[in-house]
Design an enzyme around this catalytic site. Sequence first.
Site, mmCIF file in Angstrom:
data_model
loop_
_atom_site.group_PDB
_atom_site.id
_atom_site.type_symbol
_atom_site.label_atom_id
_atom_site.label_comp_id
_atom_site.label_asym_id
_atom_site.label_seq_id
_atom_site.Cartn_x
_atom_site.Cartn_y
_atom_site.Cartn_z
ATOM 1 N N GLU A 37 55.433 18.677 48.975
ATOM 2 C CA GLU A 37 55.189 19.307 49.906
ATOM 3 C C GLU A 37 53.640 19.081 50.740
ATOM 4 O O GLU A 37 53.688 19.257 52.130
ATOM 5 C CB GLU A 37 55.040 20.780 49.480
ATOM 6 N N CYS A 91 51.021 23.475 45.602
ATOM 7 C CA CYS A 91 51.899 23.599 46.598
ATOM 8 C C CYS A 91 52.008 24.721 47.263
ATOM 9 O O CYS A 91 52.126 25.219 48.315
ATOM 10 C CB CYS A 91 53.118 22.676 46.522
ATOM 11 N N HIS A 109 51.869 15.736 46.391
ATOM 12 C CA HIS A 109 53.110 16.241 46.026
ATOM 13 C C HIS A 109 53.905 16.174 47.304
ATOM 14 O O HIS A 109 53.322 16.023 48.480
ATOM 15 C CB HIS A 109 53.219 17.721 45.366
ATOM 16 N N SER A 159 61.379 23.433 43.214
ATOM 17 C CA SER A 159 60.436 24.573 42.987
ATOM 18 C C SER A 159 59.039 24.129 43.317
ATOM 19 O O SER A 159 58.533 23.465 42.557
ATOM 20 C CB SER A 159 60.802 25.460 42.183
ATOM 21 N N CYS A 195 54.960 23.746 42.860
ATOM 22 C CA CYS A 195 54.084 24.041 41.822
ATOM 23 C C CYS A 195 52.866 25.026 42.389
ATOM 24 O O CYS A 195 52.795 25.295 43.623
ATOM 25 C CB CYS A 195 53.497 22.622 41.390
#
Length: 146
Positions: free
Chosen positions: A52, A82, A50, A77, A79
């Site tokens: 991040e 992350c 992802h 936002s 998950c």
Amino acid sequence: MDKFMEAALAEAKRSMETGGIPIGSVIVHDEKIIGRGHNQRVQKGSSVLHGEMDALENAGRQPASVYKNSVLYTTLSPCPMCTGAILLYGIPEVVIGENQTFMGEEELLKSRGVKVTVLQAEPCTALMKRFIEQSPQLWNEDIGCE
């Protein structure tokens, strides 16, 4: 939007341009970007990259004091995965581009003392809405619905 969220958004756009999911992130320490990344699940066939996670990977090994004095910027936002990485590395502050298209684990971050700021930046929201409309199956796969 400040320059760091703009850098995260540039990463999100880079992901979309290469066939991926448009989520980008940067990690900032002492007003300098030390890691940047974008969602690369599609591009690299990864189950965990992802935005991040990619930014953390690209920041590399850092002393704990660096992460504990950094800010993570992300276009969407975070998950649960992350969020766990943010907590693991003790990142004390997260700035989120938007949480209208997806609400991650913001309450968990706050409950663990992380400062969370949501900008509701229209460019972040517009990019995700366009992607979700164009690629609903890929989006559902990314957030664990398929």
